[in-house]
Design a protein around this motif. Sequence first.
Motif, PDB file in Angstrom:
ATOM      1  N   THR A  82       0.851  -1.374  -0.095  1.00 21.78           N
ATOM      2  CA  THR A  82       0.051  -0.014  -0.392  1.00 21.78           C
ATOM      3  C   THR A  82       0.714   1.099  -0.276  1.00 21.78           C
ATOM      4  O   THR A  82       2.047   1.273   0.635  1.00 21.78           O
ATOM      5  CB  THR A  82      -0.544  -0.192   1.153  1.00 21.78           C
ATOM      6  N   LEU A  83       0.772   2.026  -0.694  1.00 22.07           N
ATOM      7  CA  LEU A  83       1.301   3.393  -0.710  1.00 22.07           C
ATOM      8  C   LEU A  83       1.310   4.098   0.543  1.00 22.07           C
ATOM      9  O   LEU A  83       0.139   4.787   1.083  1.00 22.07           O
ATOM     10  CB  LEU A  83       1.197   4.428  -2.188  1.00 22.07           C
ATOM     11  N   GLU A  84       2.715   4.657   1.045  1.00 28.14           N
ATOM     12  CA  GLU A  84       1.666   5.297   2.196  1.00 28.14           C
ATOM     13  C   GLU A  84       2.101   7.093   1.349  1.00 28.14           C
ATOM     14  O   GLU A  84       2.385   7.714  -0.294  1.00 28.14           O
ATOM     15  CB  GLU A  84       3.842   6.009   2.804  1.00 28.14           C
ATOM     16  N   ASP A  85       2.032   8.055   1.993  1.00 23.14           N
ATOM     17  CA  ASP A  85       1.659   9.361   1.844  1.00 23.14           C
ATOM     18  C   ASP A  85       3.245  10.151   0.761  1.00 23.14           C
ATOM     19  O   ASP A  85       4.559   9.566   1.231  1.00 23.14           O
ATOM     20  CB  ASP A  85       1.856  10.739   2.678  1.00 23.14           C
ATOM     21  N   GLY A  86       3.231  10.582  -0.382  1.00 23.92           N
ATOM     22  CA  GLY A  86       3.690  11.202  -1.247  1.00 23.92           C
ATOM     23  C   GLY A  86       4.131   9.838  -1.974  1.00 23.92           C
ATOM     24  O   GLY A  86       5.219  10.315  -3.232  1.00 23.92           O
ATOM     25  N   VAL A 122      11.457   4.567 -17.190  1.00 26.01           N
ATOM     26  CA  VAL A 122      10.482   4.964 -18.037  1.00 26.01           C
ATOM     27  C   VAL A 122       9.123   4.007 -18.286  1.00 26.01           C
ATOM     28  O   VAL A 122       9.058   2.850 -17.902  1.00 26.01           O
ATOM     29  CB  VAL A 122      10.440   5.728 -19.740  1.00 26.01           C
ATOM     30  N   GLY A 123       7.946   5.399 -17.430  1.00 26.91           N
ATOM     31  CA  GLY A 123       6.792   4.539 -16.953  1.00 26.91           C
ATOM     32  C   GLY A 123       5.717   5.240 -16.941  1.00 26.91           C
ATOM     33  O   GLY A 123       5.738   6.855 -17.163  1.00 26.91           O
ATOM     34  N   THR A 124       4.322   4.762 -16.205  1.00 27.35           N
ATOM     35  CA  THR A 124       3.108   5.405 -15.963  1.00 27.35           C
ATOM     36  C   THR A 124       2.430   5.556 -15.091  1.00 27.35           C
ATOM     37  O   THR A 124       2.821   4.760 -14.489  1.00 27.35           O
ATOM     38  CB  THR A 124       2.021   4.299 -17.516  1.00 27.35           C
ATOM     39  N   ILE A 125       2.492   6.348 -14.339  1.00 23.13           N
ATOM     40  CA  ILE A 125       1.363   6.641 -13.116  1.00 23.13           C
ATOM     41  C   ILE A 125       0.684   5.525 -13.289  1.00 23.13           C
ATOM     42  O   ILE A 125      -0.980   6.163 -14.306  1.00 23.13           O
ATOM     43  CB  ILE A 125       1.498   7.859 -12.785  1.00 23.13           C
ATOM     44  N   ILE A 126       0.054   4.510 -12.386  1.00 19.72           N
ATOM     45  CA  ILE A 126      -0.748   3.946 -12.298  1.00 19.72           C
ATOM     46  C   ILE A 126      -1.860   4.581 -10.620  1.00 19.72           C
ATOM     47  O   ILE A 126      -2.832   3.940 -11.164  1.00 19.72           O
ATOM     48  CB  ILE A 126      -0.839   2.612 -12.398  1.00 19.72           C
ATOM     49  N   GLU A 127      -0.868   4.493 -10.190  1.00 19.81           N
ATOM     50  CA  GLU A 127      -2.104   4.980  -8.725  1.00 19.81           C
ATOM     51  C   GLU A 127      -1.532   6.371  -7.719  1.00 19.81           C
ATOM     52  O   GLU A 127       0.551   6.261  -7.966  1.00 19.81           O
ATOM     53  CB  GLU A 127      -1.691   3.435  -8.109  1.00 19.81           C
ATOM     54  N   LEU A 128      -1.406   7.160  -7.272  1.00 22.36           N
ATOM     55  CA  LEU A 128      -1.287   8.157  -6.664  1.00 22.36           C
ATOM     56  C   LEU A 128      -1.782   7.783  -5.270  1.00 22.36           C
ATOM     57  O   LEU A 128      -3.379   7.476  -4.855  1.00 22.36           O
ATOM     58  CB  LEU A 128      -1.630   9.610  -6.883  1.00 22.36           C
ATOM     59  N   ASN A 129      -1.123   8.311  -4.292  1.00 17.69           N
ATOM     60  CA  ASN A 129      -1.731   7.763  -2.830  1.00 17.69           C
ATOM     61  C   ASN A 129      -2.648   9.107  -2.538  1.00 17.69           C
ATOM     62  O   ASN A 129      -2.639  10.423  -3.162  1.00 17.69           O
ATOM     63  CB  ASN A 129      -0.300   8.387  -1.677  1.00 17.69           C
ATOM     64  N   ALA A 130      -3.587   8.452  -1.837  1.00 19.99           N
ATOM     65  CA  ALA A 130      -5.449   9.146  -1.572  1.00 19.99           C
ATOM     66  C   ALA A 130      -4.504  10.399  -1.379  1.00 19.99           C
ATOM     67  O   ALA A 130      -5.265  11.746  -1.134  1.00 19.99           O
ATOM     68  CB  ALA A 130      -6.130   8.654  -1.310  1.00 19.99           C
ATOM     69  N   ASN A 131      -4.414  11.029  -0.179  1.00 18.90           N
ATOM     70  CA  ASN A 131      -3.560  12.159   0.952  1.00 18.90           C
ATOM     71  C   ASN A 131      -2.313  12.855   0.439  1.00 18.90           C
ATOM     72  O   ASN A 131      -2.262  13.606   0.644  1.00 18.90           O
ATOM     73  CB  ASN A 131      -3.804  11.277   1.925  1.00 18.90           C
ATOM     74  N   SER A 132      -2.166  12.528  -0.669  1.00 17.41           N
ATOM     75  CA  SER A 132      -1.376  13.425  -1.715  1.00 17.41           C
ATOM     76  C   SER A 132      -1.408  14.014  -3.046  1.00 17.41           C
ATOM     77  O   SER A 132      -2.743  13.547  -3.951  1.00 17.41           O
ATOM     78  CB  SER A 132       0.086  12.691  -2.392  1.00 17.41           C
ATOM     79  N   LEU A 133      -1.352  15.426  -3.377  1.00 15.54           N
ATOM     80  CA  LEU A 133      -1.430  16.379  -4.322  1.00 15.54           C
ATOM     81  C   LEU A 133      -0.335  16.832  -4.554  1.00 15.54           C
ATOM     82  O   LEU A 133       0.505  17.336  -4.204  1.00 15.54           O
ATOM     83  CB  LEU A 133      -2.377  17.841  -4.166  1.00 15.54           C
TER      84      LEU A 133
END
Length: 361
Positions: A26-30, A66-77
């Motif tokens: 699971t992704l952490e903040d940031g 090089v890659g493609t973003i598939i998920e960002l932490n929900a608490n991160s902008l």
Amino acid sequence: MAIQGNFFVFEKPHQLLRAVSSKIPTLEDGEILVKINYATLCGSDLHTFCGLRQEPCPTILGHEIVGTIIELNANSLLNDATGKQLAIGDTITWTVFASDPHTAVYNPDTPQKNDYLYKYGHRQITEQDTFHGGLASHIILRRHTYIRILPKELPAPIAATINCAIATAAGAIRLAGKIKGKRVLISGMGLLGLVCTAMCKESGASQIVVTDIDDMRLTLAKRFGATEIFNSKMDQPTDLTNTADGVDCFIDMSGSTEAMETGVAQLGINGTAVFIGAVFNQRKLQLDAEQMIRRILTIRGLHNYNYDDFSEAVDFINENWQKYPFLDLIEKEFSLDQVNEAFDYAVVNKPIRVGINMDLR
């Protein structure tokens, strides 16, 4: 739902890399989860594989990615380095390191030399720390990683090399100083040297002399802007320049002590030498201190690069990737499942780059 990912584990030199399948944490903040599109085998990966350098093991090699973003932490902008907001589906490149600016020793001029640096493709696998190298289906980007969004039309094989060789070449140009109108000597026509040649061409160098021991690479260097080429096995050092005044700048990408000694000897008054390639054990240099003093020479070294170099590299490729034959530098492609064959091919054939195309099956 947890995503299953795959990676290949390097445990010791000359041993087959081992395939592992694991759930992605699971992704952490940031943090950002990236699906890897393409990776290339850097010279340092090959040095590790052959036992010429050591990494904490077991590890996941590979940092030219090089890659493609598939998920960002929900608490991160999160934004990229230009201020653009990152979004799922963006194709991105990033620095090979994450450097925390809040440490006591942080220096914005050399963030790559910070304490507690997180280096992709150079970390030990632990239960808490995986998916940090390029020979994998996915990678997790940690906080304080410098990121740039890339145009969709940029070919993945070229994009993968930005965050190592191309950014390092940009750093070499920065240390060399003003290039426009100058006479430049570059030794070593691997990817670093070829990119540096093209950057000098675009910067307006009046003369770009290059050396290598491989005639095919020297011929290729002409396509990247070299004005004169010399085989350092065949040509005498005094033949390297056609002027008695020497060159203004010498950049070594070869790591050869002989090449570095010869290059420094070619510098004229106020000349600058930049050493990049000597990142492995070798004999000590023998330089003429009197001539260094009398000619007022400057010698600088660079390991990795800083954030400005990275952004310069992205901009350079965005503007010039169609002008020079960058795609020709990836001499053979393999799938991720063929990574052991890729290392064997690279060690035997010594191509400029081998590509790992995640879309190949």
